[in-house]
Design an enzyme around this catalytic site. Sequence first.
Site, PDB file in Angstrom:
ATOM      1  CB  VAL A   1      -1.514   3.545   7.588  1.00 23.34           C
ATOM      2  CG1 VAL A   1      -1.224   3.656   9.074  1.00 23.34           C
ATOM      3  CG2 VAL A   1      -0.473   2.664   6.912  1.00 23.34           C
TER       4      VAL A   1
ATOM      5  CG  ASP B   1       9.976   1.514  -0.559  1.00 25.49           C
ATOM      6  OD1 ASP B   1      10.525   2.312  -1.349  1.00 25.49           O
ATOM      7  OD2 ASP B   1       8.742   1.437  -0.434  1.00 25.49           O
TER       8      ASP B   1
END
Length: 574
Positions: free
Chosen positions: A325, A434
């Site tokens: 990211v 998650d």
Amino acid sequence: MFDAFGSKIKGTIPSEIGNISSLQSINMDNNEFTGSIPSTIGKLTHLDRIYLEHNRLQGSIRAELCQMMMLGDLHLNENFLSCPTPCCLGEITSLRRVCLHLNNLMSTIPLSFWNLNDLLSLNLSSNSLSGDIPSQIQNLSVIIELDLSWNQLSGDILSSFSAAQSLVFLLEYLDMSHNDFSGTIPESLVKLGGLNYFNVSFNRLEEEIPTGGPFANFTAQSFSQNFALCGLARLDLPPFKTKSPSHSGSRNILKYILPPIVFAILMVAVVTFLLVRKRRSTEISSEISLFQQWYWRRVSYEEILEATDSFSSSNLLGTGSFGSVFKGTLLDGSKVAVKVFHLQFMDLTKSFDAECEVLASIRHRNLIKILSCCVNRDFRALVLEYMPNGSLEKWLHSENYFLDVVQRFKIIVDVAFALEYLHHDHAPDVVHCDLKPSNILLDEDMVAHVCDFSVSKIFGNGETMIQTNTLATIGYMAPEYGEKGIVSTSGDVYSFGIILLETFTGKKPTDDIFGEELNLKQWVSKSIEANSVMKVVDRNLIKKDPNFCLMEQCLLSILRVGLLCLSDLPHNFN
């Protein structure tokens, strides 16, 4: 902003809404509103976004909307609106995205629409619009997505697009299927280098299909069921005609040849057409199904490259198993986070598709918002909201960062609201799979946003649990997930319980003090039983929070909630 997205509200939109004169955004989509759009909405001259799609609104599109000269996004799709579209809408030069599809709109497309020079997306599909497309379409100089399919439009498609040279570099999505267009496909369209999706099926087009530029990638479904098109063999069409003096003779021969060919491919064409409407993302590119979200801003690979300074390490925000990211700044100056998927590993295209599928359907203040996506042959990226305050993990475990009791409590409540939406208010249910502190991001106001849906699961047909081979993060997985791969909403609640305990104790579930004989849950539970909760509370809270002495009983209740989420019986999790 008035936000009532997906709130299951019934009844009419009250006329009193016009009294909120300072309102800038109306988010009332995905409800059950009936009746007409109130005329008083015209008083809201500061509005820049209207989201009223997915309701049951009737009547006409109010001409009073034309008083909103700051309006940028207008989403009225998937209602029962009828009557002609008011011409004055074309005078709102601030419009960027107009979605009026899946209504009962009649008459012609207002000529003024073609003068919206800054329009990015226009979707008028699935109505009863008629008339032709004028040459003024060339005025849409920055249009990216144009969908006019499933109407009764007619005219020579060549004359409509012959002058539209300004569309060459920007248009990415063009659907004119299921109309009554005639003539030939303009050769000039081969210059549309960014065109990813093109469909002119079910019209009355004829002669040769261009072969250059993006046309090299389009399939037979883009051209099926036309009058007399011809092209390459892979398109299941007659071959290119050989030009000769007896042109009219060849035309007569085609009249006898085409019917049996069309009949032979009819069943295949119909079936494949229906399939391509459902799974464009796998037939053309993984992003095509996302074009239903017309409010997304389209971002090219080149803009992403420039925004992230060629993915400079100085802009790297984090790296995970599925991608990296980067922080970026788009051409309009907006700050974004760009998640680039690691395609060198197997099955990550599936992870990209899974995350797109979830993000395309969810909308909640505590969930990360997708702004765009970018898909090339060997590149997949999501453009997301940028969260300037980073992750909860950073604030819990990095030096020089501190959250007081109230801040921590608010973040936990935000995450709880996100899970409530995913598990109960969204149809179908979504399981994150998650959940952990690094997947909880904080905006400028320290509001929490759950992110990273790359391994999430969407339940359907009454499912309450499924089995998967994809594992989440050790320490945050529910026992049945780690041992048997069983995924359910209860697993998310378990992860939430671990995060809650970690937030107020400052201890990760994988901390060195834990092992086979003692885990985070047992450590907290034993302390509560011994009436010594202060021994497990984060030391930083005791040292730095002046109001901490007043919070002991509150903390005890909060930790007990966390332990309830970690119940050994899955049916108790919810």
